[in-house]
Design an enzyme around this catalytic site. Structure first.
Site, PDB file in Angstrom:
ATOM      1  CG  HIS A 216       3.919 114.964 -34.709  1.00 13.49           C
ATOM      2  ND1 HIS A 216       4.100 114.980 -33.346  1.00 13.49           N
ATOM      3  CD2 HIS A 216       3.366 116.147 -35.029  1.00 13.49           C
ATOM      4  CE1 HIS A 216       3.678 116.131 -32.860  1.00 13.49           C
ATOM      5  NE2 HIS A 216       3.205 116.852 -33.845  1.00 13.49           N
TER       6      HIS A 216
ATOM      7  CB  THR B 213       4.074 123.108 -31.161  1.00 11.47           C
ATOM      8  OG1 THR B 213       3.763 121.962 -31.932  1.00 11.47           O
ATOM      9  CG2 THR B 213       4.096 124.314 -32.046  1.00 11.47           C
TER      10      THR B 213
ATOM     11  CE  LYS C  44      -2.512 123.018 -36.387  1.00 16.75           C
ATOM     12  NZ  LYS C  44      -1.814 123.159 -37.649  1.00 16.75           N
TER      13      LYS C  44
ATOM     14  CE  LYS D 231      -7.927 116.645 -34.459  1.00 18.06           C
ATOM     15  NZ  LYS D 231      -8.398 117.534 -33.406  1.00 18.06           N
TER      16      LYS D 231
ATOM     17  CG  HIS E 135       1.426 113.526 -30.830  1.00 19.42           C
ATOM     18  ND1 HIS E 135       0.604 113.308 -31.909  1.00 19.42           N
ATOM     19  CD2 HIS E 135       1.429 114.853 -30.615  1.00 19.42           C
ATOM     20  CE1 HIS E 135       0.122 114.462 -32.320  1.00 19.42           C
ATOM     21  NE2 HIS E 135       0.607 115.417 -31.559  1.00 19.42           N
TER      22      HIS E 135
ATOM     23  CE  LYS F 178      -4.398 115.207 -30.529  1.00 23.90           C
ATOM     24  NZ  LYS F 178      -3.546 116.147 -29.896  1.00 23.90           N
ATOM     25  CB  THR F 179      -5.473 108.282 -25.390  1.00 19.41           C
ATOM     26  OG1 THR F 179      -4.714 109.105 -24.507  1.00 19.41           O
ATOM     27  CG2 THR F 179      -4.547 107.442 -26.220  1.00 19.41           C
TER      28      THR F 179
END
Length: 417
Positions: A50, A42, A84, A231, A47, A234-235
């Site tokens: 994953h 997707t 989700k 998360k 990142h 994530k930044t």
RNA sequence: GGGGAGGUUCCCGAGUGGUCAAAGGGGGCAGACUGUAAAUCUGUUGGUUACGCCUUCGAAGGUUCAAAUCCUUCUCUCCCCA
């Protein structure tokens, strides 16, 4: 005697649930097992959120088993409702194919795609041309809606609203497993724990189609969380991508360097290839000594993804920037983002706010103003707190000006003719 | 198809004619403290030529001196009934 692949996974914390651990152990001891993990194409780049499954694949491959990476070209056109809260954007086939090829390159850093070592397939190959009616007759017949609705993932979505297209996801993923089982002898599907329902459904489908004796096992990984509850991967600026053009090796290094104390050991086990014994030693560190472990984590991880050279450069740059004194001279310039500015502009002098605003450090003059007013702006390591200050050619060192926002963010202004 | 509830700034969520660039929380940024950690505290958080002005409250029109707030149409989401 060498540890089995499964033992490695267990001791590193990769195992969350397994549909039949005893059977899996027996199977893995007796043959080279072909297993698969799904990857969603997707995005243009993977990142680090994953990566758990990929490291698991690495360990099993190393133990002699054969991984299949399935790019969800077909399934990503649907959207997985598990866990989700919203339906995902639908991508075109072209986008998906493009993403898939760059993902394979990235994956190649963690698992070996050499001859007969690993396989990469795209489920669009078999999902794309499916005939709706025959799919319903051959596959749909084996699914009970009642049972599907009993899965937690669907229960939650029923509260919020679940589109029919997403409801089909489980059938498609189950079909993947069946197909891989038939075509490649794939007997194990692994995935994040949010995939448990889908994996179990795939196993059941195989048993129904191929008979109760068919070997099909599922295994899930824990969903990796950070001690601070944010998360993984994530930044503020977005995901920590593996693609160096989207996320520089230096920033990548820094992401790992700055993980919470409580996460270091866990991450070392998940995201490096260090021996478990060595990790145990690193985990014993306390207080500020933990920084040694963090540095090791950052280095190893950067080396795996960006190579030895980049890792060494990032390490050097970080040391130069943060060790007492913080001389920027030793810092690796390539690892710091930069912007080109004509020398004529510098000679004329540029207002401090304008200078910061045109780098990636601040997104507007207003933000630059705040930064300066609050004492977070530095030019060549010298704090500037006057918003009307002008930077001229006297600030140029070796053809560039080093800007710093806050304590950790650097930017180079390169003077060009 | 019928009925109902909603779409507010990065997110959640107040706001029901002017005092609203819009409470509060989260997140972000900066500062202090530190170990390039966590926690905590402080400041800040649409843009700008910083006085003022401009853009923003799902979209487009309208009423009004004045609209996130009122009216109309459209659109999207959720819930209930069929």
């Amino acid at each position: 005697m060498a540890k089995s692949g499964l033992e490695v996974l267990k001791e590193r914390g990769f195992v969350q649930q397994c549909t039949d651990m005893d059977a899996l152990e027996k199977l893995m001891d007796s043959e080279r097992v072909t297993f698969y993990v799904g990857v969603d194409p997707t995005g243009a780049s993977l990142h680090i959120g994953h990566m758990v499954p990929f490291f698991a694949m690495h360990h099993l491959q190393k133990a002699g088993h054969r991984p299949i990476a399935v790019v969800g070209g077909g399934t990503s056109m649907i959207g997985d409702p598990s866990g989700k809260s919203d339906m995902r954007k639908m991508l075109t086939i072209e986008q998906i194919n493009e993403n898939a090829s760059s993902i394979k390159d990235q994956l190649g850093k963690i698992i070996d795609f050499g001859e007969d070592q690993a396989i990469m397939v795209n489920n669009y190959d078999w999902l794309g041309g499916l005939n709706y009616l025959s799919f319903l007759r051959d596959i749909g017949i084996h699914f009970s809606v009642n049972r599907m609705l009993s899965f937690e993932a669907y229960k939650q979505r029923l509260e919020k609203g679940l589109n029919f297209i997403e409801f089909n996801y489980q059938l498609l993923q189950s079909y993947d497993f069946l197909k891989l089982n038939q075509d490649y002898g794939c007997k194990l599907q692994m995935g994040g724990d949010d995939q448990w329902g889908n994996i179990v459904a795939g196993m059941e489908l195989i048993r129904r189609v191929e008979g109760p004796e068919a070997e099909a096992i599922g295994l899930t990984f824990p969903l990796v969380t950070r001690a601070d509850g944010k998360k993984m991967g994530k930044t503020e600026k977005g995901a920590v991508f593996l693609d160096p053009s989207m996320f520089s090796p230096y920033e990548f290094f820094q992401y790992w360097r700055n993980v919470a104390d409580a996460d270091v050991g866990k991450f070392l086990k998940f995201f490096t290839f260090l021996e478990i014994e060595e990790i145990a030693e690193l985990e014993k560190l306390e207080g500020s000594d933990i920084n040694v472990a963090k540095e090791r984590l950052a280095f190893e991880q950067t080396r795996i993804i960006h190579g030895e050279e980049e890792a060494a450069k990032a390490l050097e740059a970080a040391k130069a920037a943060f060790t007492s004194g913080g001389g920027e001279g030793a810092m690796d310039k390539d690892s710091i983002p930069s912007v080109d500015v004509p020398s004529s502009e510098i000679e004329a002098g540029i207002g401090i706010m304008d200078l910061f605003a045109r780098t990636g450090l601040c997104s507007s003059r207003g933000e630059a103003r705040r930064l300066v007013q609050q004492g977070g702006a530095r030019v060549n390591e010298v704090q500037i707190s006057d918003i009307d200050a002008v930077v001229g050619s006297d600030a140029v060192v070796d053809g560039e000006i080093l800007l710093k926002a806050g304590k950790k963010r650097y930017f180079r202004v390169v003077v060009i003719d």
